[in-house]
Design a protein around this motif. Sequence first.
Motif, PDB file in Angstrom:
ATOM      1  N   LEU A 224       1.335  -1.278  -0.296  1.00 54.64           N
ATOM      2  CA  LEU A 224      -0.019   0.088   0.414  1.00 54.64           C
ATOM      3  C   LEU A 224       0.580   1.183   0.192  1.00 54.64           C
ATOM      4  O   LEU A 224       1.096   1.931   0.706  1.00 54.64           O
ATOM      5  N   PRO A 225       1.493   1.314  -0.942  1.00 53.92           N
ATOM      6  CA  PRO A 225       2.445   3.080  -0.964  1.00 53.92           C
ATOM      7  C   PRO A 225       1.954   3.966  -0.910  1.00 53.92           C
ATOM      8  O   PRO A 225       2.517   4.572  -0.648  1.00 53.92           O
ATOM      9  N   ALA A 226       0.521   4.328  -1.325  1.00 49.90           N
ATOM     10  CA  ALA A 226      -0.167   5.477  -1.013  1.00 49.90           C
ATOM     11  C   ALA A 226      -1.095   5.630   0.139  1.00 49.90           C
ATOM     12  O   ALA A 226      -2.099   5.691  -0.486  1.00 49.90           O
ATOM     13  N   ARG A 227      -0.945   4.909   0.956  1.00 48.81           N
ATOM     14  CA  ARG A 227      -2.022   3.858   1.514  1.00 48.81           C
ATOM     15  C   ARG A 227      -3.131   5.836   2.438  1.00 48.81           C
ATOM     16  O   ARG A 227      -3.594   5.731   2.434  1.00 48.81           O
ATOM     17  N   SER A 276      -9.139   3.872  -6.954  1.00 47.16           N
ATOM     18  CA  SER A 276      -9.178   5.397  -7.730  1.00 47.16           C
ATOM     19  C   SER A 276      -8.275   5.928  -7.185  1.00 47.16           C
ATOM     20  O   SER A 276      -7.444   6.877  -7.784  1.00 47.16           O
ATOM     21  N   LYS A 277      -7.961   5.915  -5.886  1.00 51.91           N
ATOM     22  CA  LYS A 277      -6.527   6.416  -5.456  1.00 51.91           C
ATOM     23  C   LYS A 277      -4.997   5.825  -6.107  1.00 51.91           C
ATOM     24  O   LYS A 277      -4.362   5.818  -4.968  1.00 51.91           O
ATOM     25  N   ASP A 278      -5.333   4.607  -6.035  1.00 50.88           N
ATOM     26  CA  ASP A 278      -3.912   3.739  -6.487  1.00 50.88           C
ATOM     27  C   ASP A 278      -3.395   2.977  -5.701  1.00 50.88           C
ATOM     28  O   ASP A 278      -2.246   3.691  -4.870  1.00 50.88           O
ATOM     29  N   VAL A 279      -3.489   2.923  -4.254  1.00 45.35           N
ATOM     30  CA  VAL A 279      -2.992   2.847  -2.730  1.00 45.35           C
ATOM     31  C   VAL A 279      -2.807   1.311  -3.275  1.00 45.35           C
ATOM     32  O   VAL A 279      -1.664   1.702  -2.258  1.00 45.35           O
ATOM     33  N   PHE A 280      -3.012   0.646  -3.582  1.00 50.75           N
ATOM     34  CA  PHE A 280      -2.830  -0.747  -3.851  1.00 50.75           C
ATOM     35  C   PHE A 280      -1.683  -1.018  -4.350  1.00 50.75           C
ATOM     36  O   PHE A 280      -1.651  -0.227  -5.766  1.00 50.75           O
ATOM     37  N   ALA A 281      -0.443  -2.161  -4.892  1.00 46.95           N
ATOM     38  CA  ALA A 281       0.438  -2.095  -6.401  1.00 46.95           C
ATOM     39  C   ALA A 281       0.411  -3.852  -5.301  1.00 46.95           C
ATOM     40  O   ALA A 281       1.570  -3.514  -4.356  1.00 46.95           O
ATOM     41  N   THR A 289       9.892   0.149   3.678  1.00 45.69           N
ATOM     42  CA  THR A 289       9.567   1.666   4.249  1.00 45.69           C
ATOM     43  C   THR A 289       9.033   1.846   2.385  1.00 45.69           C
ATOM     44  O   THR A 289      10.780   2.908   2.617  1.00 45.69           O
ATOM     45  N   VAL A 290       8.597   2.235   2.105  1.00 38.51           N
ATOM     46  CA  VAL A 290       7.984   2.562   1.024  1.00 38.51           C
ATOM     47  C   VAL A 290       8.199   3.958   1.415  1.00 38.51           C
ATOM     48  O   VAL A 290       7.669   4.877   2.739  1.00 38.51           O
ATOM     49  N   ALA A 291       8.683   5.355   0.617  1.00 38.48           N
ATOM     50  CA  ALA A 291       8.178   6.415   1.253  1.00 38.48           C
ATOM     51  C   ALA A 291       7.128   6.764   1.485  1.00 38.48           C
ATOM     52  O   ALA A 291       6.113   7.106   0.568  1.00 38.48           O
ATOM     53  N   PRO A 292       7.367   7.682   2.753  1.00 36.34           N
ATOM     54  CA  PRO A 292       5.466   7.505   3.285  1.00 36.34           C
ATOM     55  C   PRO A 292       5.510   8.617   2.420  1.00 36.34           C
ATOM     56  O   PRO A 292       5.690   9.782   2.721  1.00 36.34           O
ATOM     57  N   VAL A 293       3.940   8.793   2.193  1.00 30.33           N
ATOM     58  CA  VAL A 293       3.076   9.904   1.399  1.00 30.33           C
ATOM     59  C   VAL A 293       2.595  10.086   2.281  1.00 30.33           C
ATOM     60  O   VAL A 293       2.203  10.061   3.543  1.00 30.33           O
ATOM     61  N   THR A 294       3.066  12.000   2.466  1.00 35.93           N
ATOM     62  CA  THR A 294       2.600  12.707   3.617  1.00 35.93           C
ATOM     63  C   THR A 294       2.401  12.266   5.320  1.00 35.93           C
ATOM     64  O   THR A 294       1.589  11.870   5.513  1.00 35.93           O
ATOM     65  N   GLY A 295       3.378  12.475   5.333  1.00 41.26           N
ATOM     66  CA  GLY A 295       3.847  11.783   6.901  1.00 41.26           C
ATOM     67  C   GLY A 295       3.411  10.605   7.705  1.00 41.26           C
ATOM     68  O   GLY A 295       2.813  11.030   8.826  1.00 41.26           O
ATOM     69  N   LEU A 296       2.913   9.905   6.819  1.00 42.13           N
ATOM     70  CA  LEU A 296       3.206   8.641   7.240  1.00 42.13           C
ATOM     71  C   LEU A 296       4.504   7.328   8.404  1.00 42.13           C
ATOM     72  O   LEU A 296       4.398   7.008   7.648  1.00 42.13           O
ATOM     73  N   ALA A 297       4.960   8.501   8.556  1.00 43.38           N
ATOM     74  CA  ALA A 297       6.095   8.163   9.361  1.00 43.38           C
ATOM     75  C   ALA A 297       6.060   6.763  10.663  1.00 43.38           C
ATOM     76  O   ALA A 297       7.418   5.815  10.369  1.00 43.38           O
TER      77      ALA A 297
END
Lengths: 302, 286
Positions: A224-227, A276-281, A289-297
């Motif tokens: 879920l690189p874009a969770r 629709s948001k392409d959360v999954f891959a 540790t995929v680059a967390p989008v917007t501060g999901l550290a």
Amino acid sequence: MNAILKTSPPRPGAEAVAAKGWLAAHKWLILRRCSQLGILLLFLVGPWFSLWIVKGNLNFSYTLNFLPLADPYVILQSLAARQVPEKMALTGAAIVLLLYLLVGGRAYCSWVCPVNLLTDFAYWLRVRLGLKGSAHISRPTRYWVLGMTLVAAAVSGSIAWEMINPVSMLHRGLLFSIGLAWAVLLAVFLFDLFVMRHGWCGHLCPVGAFYSLIGKFSLTRIKLPARAACNDCMDCFAVCPEPQVIRPALKAIAGTPPVILEANCTNCGRCIDVCSKDVFAFGTRFNTTVAPVTGLAQAAPK
Amino acid sequence: MDNETKPSAAARRQFLADTARMACGVGLLGLGVGLYAQHAKALPPAAIRPPGALPEAGFSAACIRCGMCVRDCPFDILHLAKPEEPMSTGTPYFVARQLPCEMCEDIPCVKACPTGALDHSLKDINKSKMGLAVLVDHETCLNFLGLRCDICYRVCPVIDKAITLDPQSNARTGKHTLFIPTVHSDHCTGCGKCEKACPTEVASIKVLPLYMAKGQLSSHYRLGWVEKEKAGGSLVAPEVEHKYNMPEGMQYEHGKGLSGSSGAVPPAPTPAAPVALPKALQGSKL
Ligand code: SF4
Ligand code: SF4
Ligand code: SF4
Ligand code: SF4
Ligand code: SF4
């Protein structure tokens, strides 16, 4: 009820179709159906056209007189019944075991198993007909059934489960002769349609339960690189045959990294399609540790 | 996963009840499957396993119902059992009266079996024991009726070893010989060619599974003549010579038959006069 059938609310995936186009929103579903039907066809061209690319059935097959593949679950039952198979079957089982360790244990269910076509169809119909309500059996029941099949093998000294296993019955039935096996399969279909949502594959089938045990350790995973981009449309929950596997990774519950490590994810890829948001891959279980989008550290490394 | 909060007592009770229900349900299912499997262990008499099949108990544990044997049989005689058939679903068998085993020299069915449910140590098809032919109906077998059908004998791939024609006097006519097809279990492979070929409406000779076809002597039985040979001499001391109690003036000698000792043979009490005596009674003079 009719309202559902006619217009609103939109069916799961409608947003994704609008955002990505129909094809992209059905990519994995189409590939999966191609795989399921393709494998079946590979087996079928033998008896149909005497084109023997693959011989045997899902319990054991021999491809191009070269590659043995055996179902490790049936071999395990044979062992439980105190018979040690010959090298050929053991080699086949080892290859299959390795294969699913790579592609994901229950990828068997979503990409290979012929019963899945039937139960998916039952589910599709269930939604289309707006059938609500479902009996309650807990999901871990399948592990009890799995244990029971092994005990039955040990006690009866035979591969007892094969007497009624709908999975091999369907496959064998299509390749050899079906006999009354259709009645068993009809029962599974009706059970899934009228009695219980995702009843067979999601709660009872010991074959799926066995492959989920391989899935515990398998490499290929849904990531879920874009969770953080999730807008809570809940479409993935609606289409997932095992929705309980999504929440921990999607909602970062108890610091769960953005990868679905739950054994029962079938790697069907439907969640990728409908989001629709392409959360999954698709990805691997490593490098969480995929680059967390917007501060999901808090996405902790494994 | 979802239960991050402590479950309440009610929830725990619910959980226990659910688990108990599930265990009972699965247990019952298991019992059903087990009984069903047990039930199907005895093979129906018309279903014969392919060559090299392990004894039934081992077979249903070893055979993974893959159908490789079925595919590699060049004569297409094998089937996988359908669920409604009274044996383990998916296991291979053939029905001799439909298509018998052709006893391929290279035994492709055994070679194809990945598990050893068909025993790979079987290298010589003549040593296979798929079943045993039994001449089940003496009332309909044409040879028993006095004809020279002989078909079962002629078609047998192990002719003169697995099946022989044993002469016997025809008591009905009193002057003919019956050639009785006789199966010998140490050479019969159970291929079923005899059953397939038998011309009577329903086969008079049938291949049966060994467990049905074969009797067994009690373990304490000894065959006197075998023991005698083993010991190199009589085990009964002193050996008494056998004497026949014949009417006065008559003699019977083993291997020679009946004879009058002095002059004319007096008329025998039975309609069967000495000349018409069944040949079998005349010893080895035949
Ligand atoms: S759960 Fe069972 S029936 Fe369903 S897809 Fe998996 S193996 Fe097939
Ligand atoms: S999480 Fe996604 S890939 Fe896994 S089972 Fe659910 S829909 Fe399929
Ligand atoms: S020996 Fe030949 S004919 Fe007989 S079952 Fe095997 S493959 Fe078929
Ligand atoms: S090839 Fe062996 S394991 Fe497969 S069905 Fe035949 S006997 Fe059974
Ligand atoms: S083929 Fe049939 S009828 Fe002919 S001798 Fe043999 S058993 Fe008798």
